[in-house]
Design a protein around this motif. Sequence first.
Motif, PDB file in Angstrom:
ATOM      1  N   THR A   1      -5.147  -3.891 -17.041  1.00  0.00           N
ATOM      2  CA  THR A   1      -4.519  -2.579 -16.906  1.00  0.00           C
ATOM      3  C   THR A   1      -5.471  -1.424 -17.238  1.00  0.00           C
ATOM      4  OG1 THR A   1      -3.654  -2.822 -19.170  1.00  0.00           O
ATOM      5  CG2 THR A   1      -2.184  -3.416 -17.347  1.00  0.00           C
ATOM      6  N   ALA A   2      -6.480  -1.692 -18.062  1.00  0.00           N
ATOM      7  CA  ALA A   2      -7.431  -0.629 -18.417  1.00  0.00           C
ATOM      8  C   ALA A   2      -8.320  -0.262 -17.233  1.00  0.00           C
ATOM      9  CB  ALA A   2      -8.291  -1.071 -19.603  1.00  0.00           C
ATOM     10  N   ASP A   3      -8.438  -1.181 -16.273  1.00  0.00           N
ATOM     11  CA  ASP A   3      -9.246  -0.930 -15.079  1.00  0.00           C
ATOM     12  C   ASP A   3      -8.279  -0.587 -13.944  1.00  0.00           C
ATOM     13  OD1 ASP A   3     -10.780  -1.080 -12.735  1.00  0.00           O
ATOM     14  OD2 ASP A   3     -12.116  -2.599 -13.596  1.00  0.00           O
ATOM     15  N   THR A   4      -8.083   0.692 -13.721  1.00  0.00           N
ATOM     16  CA  THR A   4      -7.091   1.121 -12.730  1.00  0.00           C
ATOM     17  C   THR A   4      -7.469   0.712 -11.306  1.00  0.00           C
ATOM     18  OG1 THR A   4      -8.168   3.297 -12.620  1.00  0.00           O
ATOM     19  CG2 THR A   4      -6.286   3.053 -14.119  1.00  0.00           C
ATOM     20  N   TYR A   5      -8.764   0.734 -10.998  1.00  0.00           N
ATOM     21  CA  TYR A   5      -9.178   0.355  -9.640  1.00  0.00           C
ATOM     22  C   TYR A   5      -8.892  -1.121  -9.394  1.00  0.00           C
ATOM     23  CZ  TYR A   5     -11.962  -0.729  -5.539  1.00  0.00           C
ATOM     24  OH  TYR A   5     -12.366  -1.170  -4.298  1.00  0.00           O
ATOM     25  N   LEU A   6      -9.341  -1.964 -10.311  1.00  0.00           N
ATOM     26  CA  LEU A   6      -9.135  -3.402 -10.139  1.00  0.00           C
ATOM     27  C   LEU A   6      -7.647  -3.749 -10.176  1.00  0.00           C
ATOM     28  CD1 LEU A   6     -10.365  -6.151  -9.741  1.00  0.00           C
ATOM     29  CD2 LEU A   6     -10.609  -6.364 -12.229  1.00  0.00           C
ATOM     30  N   SER A   7      -6.891  -3.060 -11.004  1.00  0.00           N
ATOM     31  CA  SER A   7      -5.446  -3.303 -11.069  1.00  0.00           C
ATOM     32  C   SER A   7      -4.797  -3.053  -9.716  1.00  0.00           C
ATOM     33  CB  SER A   7      -4.801  -2.396 -12.127  1.00  0.00           C
ATOM     34  OG  SER A   7      -5.237  -2.737 -13.418  1.00  0.00           O
ATOM     35  N   SER A   8      -5.266  -2.007  -9.034  1.00  0.00           N
ATOM     36  CA  SER A   8      -4.747  -1.688  -7.706  1.00  0.00           C
ATOM     37  C   SER A   8      -5.119  -2.779  -6.700  1.00  0.00           C
ATOM     38  CB  SER A   8      -5.296  -0.340  -7.240  1.00  0.00           C
ATOM     39  OG  SER A   8      -4.879  -0.064  -5.918  1.00  0.00           O
ATOM     40  N   VAL A   9      -6.352  -3.270  -6.805  1.00  0.00           N
ATOM     41  CA  VAL A   9      -6.811  -4.337  -5.907  1.00  0.00           C
ATOM     42  C   VAL A   9      -6.003  -5.608  -6.147  1.00  0.00           C
ATOM     43  CG1 VAL A   9      -8.743  -5.877  -5.355  1.00  0.00           C
ATOM     44  CG2 VAL A   9      -9.150  -3.424  -5.674  1.00  0.00           C
ATOM     45  N   ILE A  10      -5.805  -5.942  -7.406  1.00  0.00           N
ATOM     46  CA  ILE A  10      -5.036  -7.141  -7.753  1.00  0.00           C
ATOM     47  C   ILE A  10      -3.607  -7.028  -7.224  1.00  0.00           C
ATOM     48  CG2 ILE A  10      -4.054  -8.472  -9.665  1.00  0.00           C
ATOM     49  CD1 ILE A  10      -6.544  -7.684 -11.295  1.00  0.00           C
ATOM     50  N   LYS A  11      -3.027  -5.852  -7.346  1.00  0.00           N
ATOM     51  CA  LYS A  11      -1.664  -5.631  -6.857  1.00  0.00           C
ATOM     52  C   LYS A  11      -1.604  -5.842  -5.339  1.00  0.00           C
ATOM     53  CE  LYS A  11       2.027  -2.120  -6.797  1.00  0.00           C
ATOM     54  NZ  LYS A  11       2.158  -1.981  -5.328  1.00  0.00           N
ATOM     55  N   THR A  12      -2.594  -5.311  -4.634  1.00  0.00           N
ATOM     56  CA  THR A  12      -2.634  -5.458  -3.175  1.00  0.00           C
ATOM     57  C   THR A  12      -2.817  -6.913  -2.783  1.00  0.00           C
ATOM     58  OG1 THR A  12      -3.572  -3.245  -2.930  1.00  0.00           O
ATOM     59  CG2 THR A  12      -3.825  -4.755  -1.068  1.00  0.00           C
ATOM     60  N   ILE A  13      -3.714  -7.607  -3.476  1.00  0.00           N
ATOM     61  CA  ILE A  13      -3.944  -9.031  -3.194  1.00  0.00           C
ATOM     62  C   ILE A  13      -2.660  -9.816  -3.425  1.00  0.00           C
ATOM     63  CG2 ILE A  13      -5.158 -11.108  -3.966  1.00  0.00           C
ATOM     64  CD1 ILE A  13      -7.550  -9.311  -4.619  1.00  0.00           C
ATOM     65  N   GLY A  14      -1.950  -9.489  -4.489  1.00  0.00           N
ATOM     66  CA  GLY A  14      -0.691 -10.172  -4.789  1.00  0.00           C
ATOM     67  C   GLY A  14       0.346  -9.955  -3.696  1.00  0.00           C
ATOM     68  N   GLU A  15       0.379  -8.737  -3.155  1.00  0.00           N
ATOM     69  CA  GLU A  15       1.328  -8.430  -2.086  1.00  0.00           C
ATOM     70  C   GLU A  15       0.992  -9.215  -0.820  1.00  0.00           C
ATOM     71  OE1 GLU A  15       0.912  -4.228  -1.883  1.00  0.00           O
ATOM     72  OE2 GLU A  15       2.315  -3.839  -3.530  1.00  0.00           O
ATOM     73  N   TYR A  16      -0.314  -9.321  -0.518  1.00  0.00           N
ATOM     74  CA  TYR A  16      -0.726 -10.112   0.647  1.00  0.00           C
ATOM     75  C   TYR A  16      -0.408 -11.586   0.430  1.00  0.00           C
ATOM     76  CZ  TYR A  16      -3.223  -6.285   2.959  1.00  0.00           C
ATOM     77  OH  TYR A  16      -3.541  -5.115   3.604  1.00  0.00           O
ATOM     78  N   ASP A  17      -0.563 -12.044  -0.793  1.00  0.00           N
ATOM     79  CA  ASP A  17      -0.256 -13.433  -1.122  1.00  0.00           C
ATOM     80  C   ASP A  17       1.211 -13.729  -0.817  1.00  0.00           C
ATOM     81  OD1 ASP A  17      -0.330 -16.004  -2.214  1.00  0.00           O
ATOM     82  OD2 ASP A  17       0.118 -15.269  -4.224  1.00  0.00           O
ATOM     83  N   THR A  18       2.098 -12.862  -1.278  1.00  0.00           N
ATOM     84  CA  THR A  18       3.534 -13.049  -1.056  1.00  0.00           C
ATOM     85  C   THR A  18       3.887 -12.961   0.432  1.00  0.00           C
ATOM     86  OG1 THR A  18       4.062 -12.103  -3.223  1.00  0.00           O
ATOM     87  CG2 THR A  18       5.832 -12.163  -1.592  1.00  0.00           C
ATOM     88  N   SER A  19       3.357 -11.951   1.109  1.00  0.00           N
ATOM     89  CA  SER A  19       3.681 -11.739   2.520  1.00  0.00           C
ATOM     90  C   SER A  19       3.164 -12.870   3.399  1.00  0.00           C
ATOM     91  CB  SER A  19       3.084 -10.410   2.997  1.00  0.00           C
ATOM     92  OG  SER A  19       3.659  -9.326   2.308  1.00  0.00           O
ATOM     93  N   LEU A  20       1.939 -13.332   3.126  1.00  0.00           N
ATOM     94  CA  LEU A  20       1.371 -14.409   3.936  1.00  0.00           C
ATOM     95  C   LEU A  20       2.118 -15.712   3.707  1.00  0.00           C
ATOM     96  CD1 LEU A  20      -0.712 -15.258   5.975  1.00  0.00           C
ATOM     97  CD2 LEU A  20      -2.386 -15.532   4.133  1.00  0.00           C
TER      98      LEU A  20
END
Length: 244
Positions: A33-52
């Motif tokens: 959470t302290a790394d806002t950029y990486l947190s955003s990337v992780i969130k996006t990857i998680g969304e692609y994981d669920t959608s795929l």
Amino acid sequence: MTLIKKVSTSSRNGDVSALLTLIVAAFAKNDWTADTYLSSVIKTIGEYDTSLTEALKRLQVFSQMADKDHARDMVIRSLFKLVEGYTHIPIAEVQEAAVVVYDVLDQYGLGIQFDDQAKESAEINSLLNDLAKPDIAAANAKLQGVADLVAALTAAQKDFETVALQQAEGEGAKQDLATASKLKKAALKELNDNMVGYMNTMTKVKPDTYKATAQTISELIDSNNEKVKRRRTESEAEADAEVI
């Protein structure tokens, strides 16, 4: 030297889906959470994981429908073939019963198996209703194996309808669901363009925070890429063998 390599663009939908799940799990072991950029990337990857994952499940249902459709087609062929065979047996009682049943089958024709799935379903249900009528059922009973095939067709039709309903419900809930291939392409772009370079850079800047996770992700991607490479090599070898 770059620690994490890019994910092979030759990876299949299932490869990327499995890889996304593992990468999400690797990131989940730490608090980012302290790394806002990486947190955003992780969130996006998680969304692609669920959608795929959902997209592949939907494709699996389509595949199951084809299998169930083929299964009922095989029963239909067996039923027609068996009853037709009985019409040629020189035993009056058997032949008469066979003609009664065959006349019902002939109203639909063996060609129903080539109709579109919805039309075929309607015709099979109508055929089963006709075959269940008392006089037809009595004729079936005189023909060994016919009643069993009618029961098998009933079960096969029920199996098909169950899967068809699952597919219909999936379509209704996810009409705007992107195709698996489009999701894979977008996920690969996110991984290769946004995650890989950033993690490699941060591993050099703050190795204590990023290195362990980066090594895990590197191993996951290397394993995936090796599998893709091995599969391509095997395909090329088979192609060469066919030429020889």
